[in-house]
Design an enzyme around this catalytic site. Structure first.
Site, short mmCIF file in Angstrom:
data_model
loop_
_atom_site.label_atom_id
_atom_site.label_comp_id
_atom_site.label_asym_id
_atom_site.label_seq_id
_atom_site.Cartn_x
_atom_site.Cartn_y
_atom_site.Cartn_z
N ASP A 187 42.47 32.94 44.15
CA ASP A 187 43.56 32.67 43.21
C ASP A 187 44.73 33.56 43.58
O ASP A 187 44.58 34.79 43.61
CB ASP A 187 43.13 32.94 41.77
CG ASP A 187 44.24 32.66 40.78
OD1 ASP A 187 44.76 31.53 40.77
OD2 ASP A 187 44.61 33.58 40.01
N GLU A 281 44.02 26.92 45.92
CA GLU A 281 44.71 25.95 45.08
C GLU A 281 45.73 25.16 45.89
O GLU A 281 46.42 25.72 46.75
CB GLU A 281 45.42 26.65 43.93
CG GLU A 281 44.49 27.22 42.88
CD GLU A 281 45.25 27.88 41.75
OE1 GLU A 281 45.13 27.42 40.61
OE2 GLU A 281 45.97 28.86 42.01
N ASP A 362 42.65 36.25 36.33
CA ASP A 362 42.75 35.81 37.73
C ASP A 362 41.37 35.68 38.36
O ASP A 362 41.13 34.78 39.17
CB ASP A 362 43.60 36.79 38.53
CG ASP A 362 45.06 36.79 38.07
OD1 ASP A 362 45.54 35.71 37.65
OD2 ASP A 362 45.71 37.84 38.12
#
Length: 375
Positions: A187, A281, A362
């Site tokens: 992340d 992501e 996170d």
């Protein structure tokens, strides 16, 4: 697996070699612009463009008419034609916009020389801290590491800071890295650069913010000198104080870019070495930059470059990078799977309203990314 890899070195040319580099860059730009104009004219007249072979034959005639084109490396002129042909091929395939004319005012000036396969003696060779380049001869350079593989071409460039560099493109056989049987989710953020699902955190050094004050001061001096030159009706290109200060500003920008690139190279290599499958992501960074509040911070962390490095290194070394849908990764509880906006209490805190699971926000997101990548 055979891959193309680049080696970049700082060049230290003599005054005569600097002049020849500038001439070669100018001639390459002239050839590109001239044949771009001919291509456009021919397309408007006949509805068809020019082929590379047609341009190449015209270039041979042009060199007989213009003697100064014969002073520079002939490979660099042919390379300009190949770049033009490639640009039009990609334009016709709707992969990019139509090629534009090159300007001598561009911040980075460069030319590329190709290596002839049939040539018994290599056009580019290295001996100690000297490199032999076509027409330039032996040039002193910072030999920081050994060049492995077959050299395909060399690109000589002059940066806005006035420094010269050479990039050698080589073909090399890269072996897969040893398997670690480890998978991880990543992340990315602004406070911390990257948070891994195994708990490892890579800090955000904020290279731009560290040198922002120094850069702003240098830019203010440049602005004053530019105004003074305009008042004196001097062309900025001929105002020595303006050019000196412009280089100082460029060196600060270069320092920031070099520090950021070095950091990204180190952490991406470490991640690739330690993990076989990496989940990230699929962020639309260009859309995120439209947020005026966060655009400066987002552009500073270079998420797109981080992803690009991970993907090409994974391809080289037999690893795998999987991009997942970023929706709800920060709102979903990794423990029970409950998804709600209220789960994300603050930027740093995650507390599930369903099961009460609490951890760093996170870290929770990186674990969700890992699970999505492993599906």
């Amino acid at each position: 697996m055979l891959v193309n890899k680049a080696y970049r070195f700082r060049l230290y040319p003599t005054k005569e070699q600097e002049v020849l580099i500038a001439k070669t860059i100018g001639c390459s730009r002239f050839v590109f612009n001239r044949f771009l104009s001919l291509w456009n004219e021919n397309y408007q007249t006949t509805g068809k463009g020019l082929s590379y072979s047609a341009c190449s034959s015209q270039l041979t005639k042009l060199k007989k008419e213009l003697d100064w084109l014969q002073e520079v490396d002939s490979h660099s002129l042919q390379s300009s034609l190949k770049n033009l042909a490639d640009s039009f091929d990609r334009f016709l395939k709707k992969q990019n916009k139509a090629p534009r004319f090159k300007s001598k005012k561009n911040k980075v000036q460069s030319y590329t020389t190709n290596i002839e396969k049939k040539n018994q003696f290599p056009e580019v060779s290295i001996a100690g801290n000297r490199m032999k380049l076509p027409k330039l001869g032996w040039v002193r350079f910072a030999n920081s590491r050994d060049v492995q593989g077959r050299i395909l071409n060399a690109t000589v460039r002059k940066n806005p800071s006035g420094k010269h560099f050479v990039s050698l493109l080589v073909e090399i056989d890269v072996q897969d890295l040893p398997k670690t049987d480890s998978t991880v989710g990543i992340d990315v953020g602004l406070k911390d650069f990257a948070i891994l699902s195994n708990g490892k955190v890579y800090k955000n050094p904020k290279f731009f913010r560290t040198l922002e004050e120094k850069l702003a001061k240098a830019q203010r001096v440049l602005s004053r000198r530019q105004r003074l030159a305009i008042q004196q009706k001097k062309p900025l290109s001929e105002a020595k104080n303006v050019q000196k200060q412009r280089m100082k500003v460029a060196r600060v920008h270069e320092q920031i870019a070099n520090a950021r690139t070095d950091y990204l190279q180190k952490i991406t290599t470490e991640i690739i070495k330690n993990h076989d499958v990496i989940g990230i992501e699929d962020l639309k960074v260009s859309n995120m930059l439209k947020n005026r509040t966060l655009s400066k911070a987002i552009s500073e962390v270079s998420w797109s470059e981080f992803r690009r490095m991970l993907e090409y290194k994974a391809k080289w070394y037999g690893k795998k990078v999987i991009a997942v849908d970023p929706r709800y990764t920060s709102q979903k509880c990794h423990s029970c799977g409950h998804t709600a906006k209220e789960n994300r209490r603050t930027q740093a805190t995650f507390i599930c309203v369903s099961c009460g699971h609490s951890e760093n926000a996170d870290l929770n997101a990186s674990r969700n990314i890992h699970d999505l990548a492993m599906v």
